[in-house]
Design a protein around this motif. Sequence first.
Motif, mmCIF file in Angstrom:
data_model
loop_
_atom_site.group_PDB
_atom_site.id
_atom_site.type_symbol
_atom_site.label_atom_id
_atom_site.label_comp_id
_atom_site.label_asym_id
_atom_site.label_seq_id
_atom_site.Cartn_x
_atom_site.Cartn_y
_atom_site.Cartn_z
ATOM 1 N N UNK A 294 -1.761 -16.238 15.389
ATOM 2 C CA UNK A 294 -1.721 -16.732 13.901
ATOM 3 C C UNK A 294 -1.497 -15.306 13.359
ATOM 4 N N UNK A 295 -0.662 -15.376 12.687
ATOM 5 C CA UNK A 295 -0.313 -14.107 11.824
ATOM 6 C C UNK A 295 -0.773 -14.240 10.138
ATOM 7 N N UNK A 296 -1.226 -12.893 9.780
ATOM 8 C CA UNK A 296 -1.220 -12.857 8.401
ATOM 9 C C UNK A 296 0.085 -12.538 7.555
ATOM 10 N N UNK A 297 0.138 -12.515 6.155
ATOM 11 C CA UNK A 297 1.172 -12.591 5.667
ATOM 12 C C UNK A 297 1.964 -11.076 5.599
ATOM 13 N N UNK A 298 1.201 -10.145 6.081
ATOM 14 C CA UNK A 298 1.674 -8.673 6.183
ATOM 15 C C UNK A 298 1.420 -7.915 5.064
ATOM 16 N N UNK A 299 1.374 -6.547 5.370
ATOM 17 C CA UNK A 299 1.096 -5.646 4.059
ATOM 18 C C UNK A 299 2.130 -4.487 4.122
ATOM 19 N N UNK A 300 2.822 -4.587 3.106
ATOM 20 C CA UNK A 300 4.054 -3.308 3.110
ATOM 21 C C UNK A 300 3.412 -2.039 2.776
ATOM 22 N N UNK A 301 3.471 -1.194 3.798
ATOM 23 C CA UNK A 301 3.138 0.345 3.721
ATOM 24 C C UNK A 301 4.031 1.053 3.404
ATOM 25 N N UNK A 302 4.262 1.874 2.237
ATOM 26 C CA UNK A 302 5.081 3.014 1.776
ATOM 27 C C UNK A 302 4.311 4.341 2.042
ATOM 28 N N UNK B 272 0.784 -1.227 0.000
ATOM 29 C CA UNK B 272 0.158 0.066 0.023
ATOM 30 C C UNK B 272 1.034 1.082 -0.224
ATOM 31 N N UNK B 273 0.726 2.169 -0.815
ATOM 32 C CA UNK B 273 1.170 3.431 -0.925
ATOM 33 C C UNK B 273 0.420 4.545 -0.301
#
Lengths: 116, 117
Positions: free
Chosen positions: A105-113, A11-12
């Motif tokens: 239990x974790x999700x795969x993550x979202x990379x925030x820029x 996400x940017x």
Amino acid sequence: DQQVKQNSPSLSVQEGRISILNCDYTNSMFDYFLWYKKYPAEGPTFLISISSIKDKNEDGRFTVFLNKSAKHLSLHIVPSQPGDSAVYFCAASARNSGAGSYQLTFGKGTKLSVIP
Amino acid sequence: DTAVSQTPKYLVTQMGNDKSIKCEQNLGHDTMYWYKQDSKKFLKIMFSYNNKELIINETVPNRFSPKSPDKAHLNLHINSLELGDSAVYFCASSPTRDRSSYNYGYTFGSGTRLTVV
């Protein structure tokens, strides 16, 4: 079998605007939800959490919303700052942990820029 | 002062070797964990110890053996390393879950990047 899903890998957002990160879960036994933030080459750090008895928790610029009927939670960051650029993990815990230990239990993550 | 420390940070080793990763926490927490982050970026629990007792043991090959000499330490030994063991391994700790507590979470170490060649 992905019980916690973060469907947006990235996400940017412009600096100063709102960042909204989403998370869906499938296990109705989950009763506690957390967000973690991770910088490269570091471990995840706890950011904010919410119990299933609540629908909102706020901590400064960070707010987590929980919609139990939709099995959906979101993290809002307002205003977004360049230092918020990181990977954000959604995590959930089930109420069946009785031995003092609980499994996240974790999700795969979202990379925030966050763009200056 | 580092709250949860793991050593080494990087580990490159050949297939078939035996290696250990050490973890120590100075937070006074009762529970410690090992998580694995694979190439698909999933963070998956491997083991959990509460006051030196094994609580959670997910489906992990028995080549992986955790050892907790005291509640401040949880080490991970891996025998006969395979290429598929390459991943980042995170140690974490937490206080005993208090159902009246509104905020809790793990404290993670910075991870150990294991590369098996």
